[in-house]
Design an enzyme around this catalytic site. Structure first.
Site, PDB file in Angstrom:
ATOM      1  CE  LYS A  46      -8.811  -2.483   6.685  1.00 46.19           C
ATOM      2  NZ  LYS A  46      -8.446  -3.804   6.191  1.00 46.19           N
TER       3      LYS A  46
ATOM      4  NE  ARG B 252      -3.833 -11.208  -0.802  1.00 42.26           N
ATOM      5  CZ  ARG B 252      -5.031 -11.600  -1.267  1.00 42.26           C
ATOM      6  NH1 ARG B 252      -5.144 -12.647  -2.037  1.00 42.26           N
ATOM      7  NH2 ARG B 252      -6.101 -10.908  -0.945  1.00 42.26           N
TER       8      ARG B 252
ATOM      9  NE  ARG C 195      -7.011 -11.435  -7.672  1.00 39.36           N
ATOM     10  CZ  ARG C 195      -6.967 -10.341  -6.937  1.00 39.36           C
ATOM     11  NH1 ARG C 195      -7.412  -9.204  -7.415  1.00 39.36           N
ATOM     12  NH2 ARG C 195      -6.463 -10.356  -5.725  1.00 39.36           N
TER      13      ARG C 195
ATOM     14  NE  ARG D 251     -10.636 -11.527  -2.895  1.00 42.14           N
ATOM     15  CZ  ARG D 251      -9.838 -10.536  -2.523  1.00 42.14           C
ATOM     16  NH1 ARG D 251     -10.331  -9.477  -1.920  1.00 42.14           N
ATOM     17  NH2 ARG D 251      -8.552 -10.599  -2.758  1.00 42.14           N
TER      18      ARG D 251
ATOM     19  NE  ARG E 135      -2.311  -1.674   3.838  1.00 42.44           N
ATOM     20  CZ  ARG E 135      -2.895  -2.153   2.762  1.00 42.44           C
ATOM     21  NH1 ARG E 135      -2.171  -2.584   1.759  1.00 42.44           N
ATOM     22  NH2 ARG E 135      -4.201  -2.172   2.668  1.00 42.44           N
TER      23      ARG E 135
END
Ligand SMILES: [Zn+2]
Length: 210
Positions: free
Chosen positions: A13, A168, A157, A124, A85
């Protein structure tokens, strides 16, 4: 135009919002970026938000809404990215826009299969030297595990591990599904397939907001 972009983390996004903002001369409002700016600027709002973030809590609706209201006052065109949200945020947004004499024109939902998101997000990695971002599956370094720019070691991470990413995504879905329903009732939602080359996805986005 007041456009809302909804979609799970990793759907792309932010990148598309920046491009759409440029193409349509609209302001790009990212609540994540705004929060980071308030925190690093040490504003009152930033200090308040930081208290929550340091504890690992979500920043409450009132704080986010207060931050966004300032940006909506003049009624000019915006792209909202990462907001609303929750239903409470969606209702507060409607109220703020009504006060500004305007409303939401279009909600675009970025659709991506969960396993594709897991692949993107769990790839990532960041250079532990110069902090350059990488994605081991979509934008890997030339030499595995080594930063192209400074030769530093790439690190991931713990919350980018596949299981943490799946958790998540579940939290996101639980939280956002009601928001999507809220806007579906208004007939303003268009879903786009957010898998493909950047240009392809942008084409679909531009068509959805026409
Ligand atoms: Zn580096």
């Amino acid at each position: 135009m007041r456009i809302i972009l909804l979609g799970p983390p990793g759907a792309g996004k932010g990148t598309q919002a920046a491009r759409l903002a440029q193409g349509q001369k609209l302001a790009h409002i990212s609540t994540g970026d705004m929060l980071r700016a308030e925190v690093s600027g040490g504003t009152e709002l930033g200090k308040l938000a930081k208290n929550y973030m340091d504890r690992g809590d979500l920043v409450p609706d009132e704080v986010i809404i207060g931050m966004i209201q300032g940006r909506l006052k003049d009624g000019s065109g915006v792209i909202l990215d990462g907001f609303p949200r929750t239903i409470a945020q969606a209702q507060a947004l409607d109220k703020a826009l009504t006060v500004a004499g305007t409303r939401v024109d279009r909600v675009v939902y970025f659709k991506v299969e969960n396993e594709e998101l897991v692949k993107r997000l769990s790839g990532r990695a960041t250079c532990s030297g110069c902090q350059s971002p990488y994605n081991l599956s979509t934008a890997p370094p030339k030499k595995p595990g080594v930063c192209d720019r400074c030769g530093g070691k790439l690190a991931q991470r713990p919350d980018d591990q596949p299981d943490a990413v799946r958790r998540r995504l579940m939290v996101y879905e639980e939280q956002t599904a009601p928001v999507l329903d809220y806007y579906r009732k208004t007939g303003k939602v268009k879903e786009i397939n957010a898998v493909g080359a950047l240009d392809e996805v942008y084409g679909r986005l531009a068509a959805a907001v026409k």
